[in-house]
Design an enzyme around this catalytic site. Structure first.
Site, PDB file in Angstrom:
ATOM      1  N   LYS A 272     -16.490 -14.330  26.828  1.00 37.76           N
ATOM      2  CA  LYS A 272     -17.844 -14.808  26.528  1.00 37.76           C
ATOM      3  C   LYS A 272     -18.137 -16.020  27.409  1.00 37.76           C
ATOM      4  O   LYS A 272     -17.379 -16.990  27.382  1.00 37.76           O
ATOM      5  CB  LYS A 272     -17.949 -15.189  25.051  1.00 37.76           C
ATOM      6  CG  LYS A 272     -17.982 -13.996  24.110  1.00 37.76           C
ATOM      7  CD  LYS A 272     -18.287 -14.412  22.689  1.00 37.76           C
ATOM      8  CE  LYS A 272     -18.265 -13.216  21.749  1.00 37.76           C
ATOM      9  NZ  LYS A 272     -19.355 -12.255  21.991  1.00 37.76           N
ATOM     10  N   ARG A 347     -16.190  -3.005  16.574  1.00 40.40           N
ATOM     11  CA  ARG A 347     -16.288  -1.570  16.262  1.00 40.40           C
ATOM     12  C   ARG A 347     -14.939  -0.884  16.395  1.00 40.40           C
ATOM     13  O   ARG A 347     -14.674   0.108  15.714  1.00 40.40           O
ATOM     14  CB  ARG A 347     -17.345  -0.923  17.170  1.00 40.40           C
ATOM     15  CG  ARG A 347     -17.069  -1.082  18.641  1.00 40.40           C
ATOM     16  CD  ARG A 347     -18.273  -0.761  19.510  1.00 40.40           C
ATOM     17  NE  ARG A 347     -19.255  -1.857  19.547  1.00 40.40           N
ATOM     18  CZ  ARG A 347     -20.384  -1.818  20.231  1.00 40.40           C
ATOM     19  NH1 ARG A 347     -20.727  -0.755  20.926  1.00 40.40           N
ATOM     20  NH2 ARG A 347     -21.205  -2.849  20.213  1.00 40.40           N
TER      21      ARG A 347
HETATM   22  N1  BES Z   1     -19.079 -10.784  17.519  1.00 40.68           N
HETATM   23  C1  BES Z   1     -19.959 -10.310  18.506  1.00 40.68           C
HETATM   24  C2  BES Z   1     -21.397 -10.154  18.022  1.00 40.68           C
HETATM   25  C3  BES Z   1     -22.097 -11.425  17.671  1.00 40.68           C
HETATM   26  C4  BES Z   1     -22.853 -12.081  18.609  1.00 40.68           C
HETATM   27  C5  BES Z   1     -22.043 -11.930  16.396  1.00 40.68           C
HETATM   28  C6  BES Z   1     -23.520 -13.238  18.282  1.00 40.68           C
HETATM   29  C7  BES Z   1     -22.722 -13.084  16.062  1.00 40.68           C
HETATM   30  C8  BES Z   1     -23.459 -13.750  17.020  1.00 40.68           C
HETATM   31  C9  BES Z   1     -19.499  -8.930  19.002  1.00 40.68           C
HETATM   32  O1  BES Z   1     -18.136  -8.712  18.982  1.00 40.68           O
HETATM   33  C10 BES Z   1     -19.932  -8.812  20.417  1.00 40.68           C
HETATM   34  O2  BES Z   1     -19.431  -9.533  21.218  1.00 40.68           O
HETATM   35  N2  BES Z   1     -20.870  -7.914  20.663  1.00 40.68           N
HETATM   36  C11 BES Z   1     -21.369  -7.721  21.961  1.00 40.68           C
HETATM   37  C12 BES Z   1     -21.431  -6.234  22.210  1.00 40.68           C
HETATM   38  C13 BES Z   1     -21.686  -5.866  23.629  1.00 40.68           C
HETATM   39  C14 BES Z   1     -20.506  -6.224  24.479  1.00 40.68           C
HETATM   40  C15 BES Z   1     -21.975  -4.387  23.690  1.00 40.68           C
HETATM   41  C16 BES Z   1     -22.745  -8.348  22.036  1.00 40.68           C
HETATM   42  O3  BES Z   1     -23.470  -8.310  21.049  1.00 40.68           O
HETATM   43  O4  BES Z   1     -23.062  -8.913  23.058  1.00 40.68           O
HETATM   44 MN    MN Z   2     -17.196  -9.404  20.788  1.00 38.97          MN
END
Ligand code: BES
Ligand code: MN
Ligand code: ZN
Length: 490
Positions: A272, A347
């Protein structure tokens, strides 16, 4: 803080602080207005005129009183016909916050009932008071500094009859909410897969519970390649938590609740970036916190329902052992997944948890997950997305959430979008294109449930708030616990 219902009349109630709610544009017509105006020798009328108080939702005025109560706070409830349980929670929170800020010890609250349901109304008021007063100062060296000391000792609920059972229930449910808040607020160096399993072990002490924690080797034996790959770069072992509650009598229903339990989500090698909120990713276990919070409430409420609480707990980290983007893993139902993005890890953990849940032969499965940023883009911070192929289950969840005042919105399981998840090398990829990102995530999960009615809740938005709002203080909200309890207990 003790909350109790009382038959004491408005003019006789004596304590530090009295909180009272009025409907919009019906203030002067109200019996309570007349009573209280008399008791304050006309001061109430004067103050309300001076502050132009109309009873609009969110309005509030407080003043010193010459009557039995030393101070009075008047809050607006909005239009009478629009009253909801949630407006009662918010009004009660506003009253309790005012009284607490002014260091009052005894508070009387007089609010109307919603649809003449005095038990539900009392429960909502008690929740509003309890949850607004919860402050998480565990990580401050001086927890009581800066006005955080608790002043409220006694809260009397007036005018709703004897409601000790409703108050007790609200307090038990609130304990579950507070557990969830505390689990989410705690940083990733405090709440880990190991400590989540310990929390489950503490919950398992309540009557009716048994706990099974599957270690890495046991998960391997079950073929949980999707779950296990997520944690393979972590120095902390994964824990697959299966907490079961069975009632003493025959169970009316058999349910499973699955919570995403990423105690930290760095994104993995798809790390991230700064600005994407990596420092907030201790909250990526909020689905599991709601699951364990609901278990806490179930332990206290002892309903006639069998409930399986499932958390595949792990951390998404980086190291030489991390998943390479492009790796292919096999889930416990035999399906293969190309991991085209290591940040779509939730997921993967849920896939094996859902397969496990279905094998238990339950009547329904509900999962809660901080699954996608895309869901926040779609619905904002206050509303969770609900996906389910079953209208009946979706509607049951939506009505449970309505009563809880936890906003949810049903979203489509648009099968066509699954085309974006097709992989050249494996059965599917774990990430689709950017458009409809929360929908493709839900469609991915659907591949791991065969025939059991299932609903998926993307709670990424509402589990956390930056600013005080209603009965929530900044930080974790404990979102999901009260809807789950309503769904389980009915
Ligand atoms: N934990 C995150 C989603 C999330 C983002 C929760 C912001 C709370 C606040 C999840 O694991 C994630 O990183 N999702 C990605 C998916 C993408 C890579 C398809 C996202 O939402 O960017
Ligand atoms: Mn994630
Ligand atoms: Zn995540």
């Amino acid at each position: 803080m003790k909350i109790q219902s009382t038959d004491t009349s408005l003019e006789q109630w004596a304590g530090d602080y009295l909180g009272i709610g009025f409907f919009e544009d019906q203030v002067e017509q109200s019996e309570h207005f007349k009573t209280l105006n008399q008791a304050t020798h006309g001061l109430l009328e004067e103050i309300l005129a001076e502050t132009e108080f109309k009873g609009k939702s969110g309005e509030s005025t407080s003043f010193r009183s010459p009557g039995a109560a030393r101070k009075i706070v008047v809050v607006g409830l909005g239009k009478a016909e629009k009253l909801t349980l949630e407006s009662l929670r918010q009004a009660a929170a506003s009253i309790a916050r005012t009284a607490q800020k002014q260091k009052s010890k005894t508070l009387g609250i007089l609010l109307p009932s919603w649809k003449n349901d005095e038990a539900l109304s009392t429960g909502a008021i008690a929740e509003g008071v309890t949850l607004s007063q919860h402050q998480d100062n565990r990580f401050k060296s001086e927890p009581d500094a800066n006005g955080a000391a608790k002043h409220l000792e006694q809260v009397d609920l007036l005018g709703l009859g004897n409601q000790s059972a409703a108050i007790a229930k609200a307090e038990q449910v609130s304990e579950g909410v507070i557990l969830a808040r505390e689990l989410v607020n705690a940083p990733a160096n405090v709440v880990t897969p190991i400590t989540l399993a310990q929390t489950a072990a503490e919950l398992a002490q309540a009557p009716g519970f048994t706990l099974e924690v599957l270690e890495q080797e046991q998960c391997e034996a079950l073929g949980m390649g999707a779950f296990l790959c997520v944690g393979q770069a972590s120095d902390i072992p994964p824990k697959f938590i299966h907490l079961t509650y069975k009632p003493t009598g025959t169970a009316q229903r058999k349910l499973a609740i699955v919570g995403k339990g990423l105690t930290f989500d760095s994104g993995g090698l798809n790390l991230k970036p700064t600005g994407s909120g990596i420092e907030t990713m201790k909250m990526d276990m909020a689905g599991s916190a709601a699951t364990l919070g609901a278990a806490k409430a179930v332990g206290l409420l002892q309903p006639d329902v069998e409930v399986h609480f499932i958390v595949a707990a792990t951390e998404n980290m980086i190291s030489g052992r991390a998943i390479h983007p492009g790796d292919v893993v096999t889930a416990s139902n035999g399906k293969t997944i190309e991991i085209n993005n290591t940040d779509a890890e939730g997921r993967l953990t849920l896939a094996d948890a859902l397969v496990f849940a279905e094998k238990l032969g339950v009547d329904a499965i509900v999962d809660l997950a901080t699954l996608t940023g895309a869901c926040i883009v779609a619905l904002g911070n206050d509303i969770a997305g609900v996906w389910s192929p079953e209208d009946e289950l979706a509607n049951a969840i939506l009505s449970a959430s309505e009563l809880a005042g936890e906003k949810m919105w049903r979203m489509p399981l648009e099968e066509k979008y699954f085309e974006g998840m097709k992989s050249m090398i494996a059965d599917m990829k774990n990430t689709g294109p950017r458009p409809g990102g929360s929908i493709t995530a839900a469609l991915f999960l659907k591949q791991f449930v065969k025939e059991t009615p299932w609903a998926h809740l993307d709670v990424a938005g509402p589990v956390w708030i930056e600013k005080e709002s209603g009965y929530h203080n900044p930080g974790a909200t404990g979102y999901g616990v009260r809807s789950l309890v309503n769904w389980i207990v009915g």
